[in-house]
Design a protein around this motif. Sequence first.
Motif, PDB file in Angstrom:
ATOM      1  N   SER A 161       0.653  -1.404   0.028  1.00 12.34           N
ATOM      2  CA  SER A 161       0.105   0.147  -0.094  1.00 12.34           C
ATOM      3  C   SER A 161       0.767   1.179   0.057  1.00 12.34           C
ATOM      4  CB  SER A 161      -0.806   0.048   1.207  1.00 12.34           C
ATOM      5  OG  SER A 161      -1.558   1.346   1.239  1.00 12.34           O
ATOM      6  N   GLU A 162       1.936   1.253   0.904  1.00 13.83           N
ATOM      7  CA  GLU A 162       2.615   2.402   0.790  1.00 13.83           C
ATOM      8  C   GLU A 162       3.422   2.644  -0.579  1.00 13.83           C
ATOM      9  OE1 GLU A 162       3.309   4.654   3.349  1.00 13.83           O
ATOM     10  OE2 GLU A 162       1.674   3.755   4.320  1.00 13.83           O
ATOM     11  N   ALA A 163       3.962   1.471  -0.941  1.00 12.46           N
ATOM     12  CA  ALA A 163       4.531   1.613  -2.342  1.00 12.46           C
ATOM     13  C   ALA A 163       3.752   2.063  -3.405  1.00 12.46           C
ATOM     14  CB  ALA A 163       5.211   0.357  -2.761  1.00 12.46           C
ATOM     15  N   GLY A 164       2.365   1.921  -3.411  1.00 11.23           N
ATOM     16  CA  GLY A 164       1.474   2.367  -4.372  1.00 11.23           C
ATOM     17  C   GLY A 164       1.301   3.930  -4.196  1.00 11.23           C
ATOM     18  N   GLU A 165       1.061   4.331  -2.654  1.00 17.75           N
ATOM     19  CA  GLU A 165       0.905   5.644  -2.343  1.00 17.75           C
ATOM     20  C   GLU A 165       2.199   6.504  -3.179  1.00 17.75           C
ATOM     21  OE1 GLU A 165       0.230   6.201   1.611  1.00 17.75           O
ATOM     22  OE2 GLU A 165      -1.857   5.177   1.406  1.00 17.75           O
ATOM     23  N   HIS A 166       3.316   6.120  -2.919  1.00 19.51           N
ATOM     24  CA  HIS A 166       4.695   6.850  -3.092  1.00 19.51           C
ATOM     25  C   HIS A 166       4.751   6.761  -4.601  1.00 19.51           C
ATOM     26  CE1 HIS A 166       6.602   7.581   0.539  1.00 19.51           C
ATOM     27  NE2 HIS A 166       6.107   6.464   1.344  1.00 19.51           N
ATOM     28  N   GLY A 167       4.065   5.733  -5.330  1.00 12.85           N
ATOM     29  CA  GLY A 167       4.203   5.870  -6.834  1.00 12.85           C
ATOM     30  C   GLY A 167       3.299   6.568  -7.352  1.00 12.85           C
ATOM     31  N   PHE A 168       2.324   6.768  -6.845  1.00 13.39           N
ATOM     32  CA  PHE A 168       1.333   7.824  -7.240  1.00 13.39           C
ATOM     33  C   PHE A 168       1.769   9.302  -6.984  1.00 13.39           C
ATOM     34  CE2 PHE A 168      -2.082   4.681  -6.811  1.00 13.39           C
ATOM     35  CZ  PHE A 168      -2.562   4.595  -8.313  1.00 13.39           C
ATOM     36  N   THR A 169       2.494   9.388  -5.941  1.00  7.18           N
ATOM     37  CA  THR A 169       2.976  10.863  -5.578  1.00  7.18           C
ATOM     38  C   THR A 169       3.979  11.106  -6.665  1.00  7.18           C
ATOM     39  OG1 THR A 169       2.504  10.390  -3.309  1.00  7.18           O
ATOM     40  CG2 THR A 169       4.072  12.121  -3.894  1.00  7.18           C
ATOM     41  N   LEU A 170       4.923  10.277  -6.762  1.00  3.14           N
ATOM     42  CA  LEU A 170       6.132  10.349  -7.715  1.00  3.14           C
ATOM     43  C   LEU A 170       5.455  10.638  -9.173  1.00  3.14           C
ATOM     44  CD1 LEU A 170       8.850  10.444  -8.369  1.00  3.14           C
ATOM     45  CD2 LEU A 170       8.960   7.980  -8.684  1.00  3.14           C
ATOM     46  N   ALA A 171       4.511  10.123  -9.445  1.00  2.00           N
ATOM     47  CA  ALA A 171       3.661  10.328 -10.968  1.00  2.00           C
ATOM     48  C   ALA A 171       3.570  11.617 -11.122  1.00  2.00           C
ATOM     49  CB  ALA A 171       2.794   9.140 -11.054  1.00  2.00           C
ATOM     50  N   GLY A 172       2.836  11.963 -10.089  1.00  2.00           N
ATOM     51  CA  GLY A 172       2.112  13.314  -9.970  1.00  2.00           C
ATOM     52  C   GLY A 172       3.276  14.486 -10.090  1.00  2.00           C
ATOM     53  N   LYS A 173       4.294  14.098  -9.127  1.00  2.00           N
ATOM     54  CA  LYS A 173       5.466  15.349  -9.277  1.00  2.00           C
ATOM     55  C   LYS A 173       6.160  15.272 -10.597  1.00  2.00           C
ATOM     56  CE  LYS A 173       6.627  15.224  -4.278  1.00  2.00           C
ATOM     57  NZ  LYS A 173       7.670  14.712  -3.470  1.00  2.00           N
ATOM     58  N   GLY A 174       6.211  13.949 -11.135  1.00  3.14           N
ATOM     59  CA  GLY A 174       6.877  13.698 -12.637  1.00  3.14           C
ATOM     60  C   GLY A 174       6.015  14.396 -13.517  1.00  3.14           C
ATOM     61  N   ILE A 175       4.918  14.442 -13.528  1.00  5.44           N
ATOM     62  CA  ILE A 175       4.029  15.034 -14.607  1.00  5.44           C
ATOM     63  C   ILE A 175       4.239  16.796 -14.545  1.00  5.44           C
ATOM     64  CG2 ILE A 175       1.621  15.554 -15.373  1.00  5.44           C
ATOM     65  CD1 ILE A 175       1.044  12.774 -14.528  1.00  5.44           C
ATOM     66  N   PHE A 176       4.026  17.285 -13.231  1.00  2.62           N
ATOM     67  CA  PHE A 176       4.483  18.420 -12.765  1.00  2.62           C
ATOM     68  C   PHE A 176       5.727  19.171 -13.422  1.00  2.62           C
ATOM     69  CE2 PHE A 176       5.535  22.059 -10.056  1.00  2.62           C
ATOM     70  CZ  PHE A 176       4.404  22.820 -10.301  1.00  2.62           C
ATOM     71  N   LYS A 177       6.920  18.464 -12.782  1.00  2.00           N
ATOM     72  CA  LYS A 177       8.045  18.717 -13.298  1.00  2.00           C
ATOM     73  C   LYS A 177       8.285  18.786 -14.750  1.00  2.00           C
ATOM     74  CE  LYS A 177       9.816  17.998  -8.610  1.00  2.00           C
ATOM     75  NZ  LYS A 177      10.043  19.411  -8.391  1.00  2.00           N
ATOM     76  N   ALA A 178       7.648  17.755 -15.386  1.00  2.00           N
ATOM     77  CA  ALA A 178       8.115  17.479 -16.974  1.00  2.00           C
ATOM     78  C   ALA A 178       7.295  18.522 -17.701  1.00  2.00           C
ATOM     79  CB  ALA A 178       7.630  16.235 -17.309  1.00  2.00           C
TER      80      ALA A 178
END
Length: 245
Positions: free
Chosen positions: A19-36
Amino acid sequence: MPWLVTSPLWFLTAEWIQSEAGEHGFTLAGKGIFKAAFGEWGALGDAAGDEVADLWGEVVLLIAATLMVQVLLIMAYEVLLLRSWGRTLGKAAFTLTVRRADGGRLNFGQICARTAITVLVPGLGWVLLIAALLWLSVLLGLAGIALLVFSAVECGLLRMSPDGKTSWHDRRIGSVVVSKTWTEQLRQAREFQQRALDGGVTFARQAWEAPQVQQFTQQAQATFQQVRERGRQAIRRDDEQNPGG
């Protein structure tokens, strides 16, 4: 055996980690889209590194917490069986029992002290050592090794006593581990059965002699007498009304 019984805890830990890995994955995806979107490609790598570091820290904490819960459950198992039976299942398999040096049973404080030395200290040592390996922490590793070395040394400090060899923790709290033959164990089981039977009889007698029970019994007897007397009166009236019947 206690470690095996408590092993289902790791299924819960695995679910939490997933569950924690999924949450961090979603967070990283959101940050990646924003920074890209803003062309911050260099910061994207830093964000990924931070998320992985945070996830790994949480994973290590979950693993350490699970191990610690196992240690505490094993302590509870040890205390419960030593308090009620004088031995654990492992000691029973080798016909061993734990008692005071004077032959009596250990009290609750002595059992807790003995269990803290024999279970908590080495268990905490392993928790710290595993956490140190996962975190690459020298300080935690040294603390874990120190506890494990202490546990090994105190168990190895054997000394002969009238009942056999005793370790440091036995001498510290005044306990001894002695071997019992199957005949002695059978006699002990019969004595325990007899004590349980006597205790049950005593409890039943005390319950019967309780004021509330006696009052209820007297009321029931009085009610029965009234019902029986009314029945007799009804029969007499019927005989008087039908003398020829």
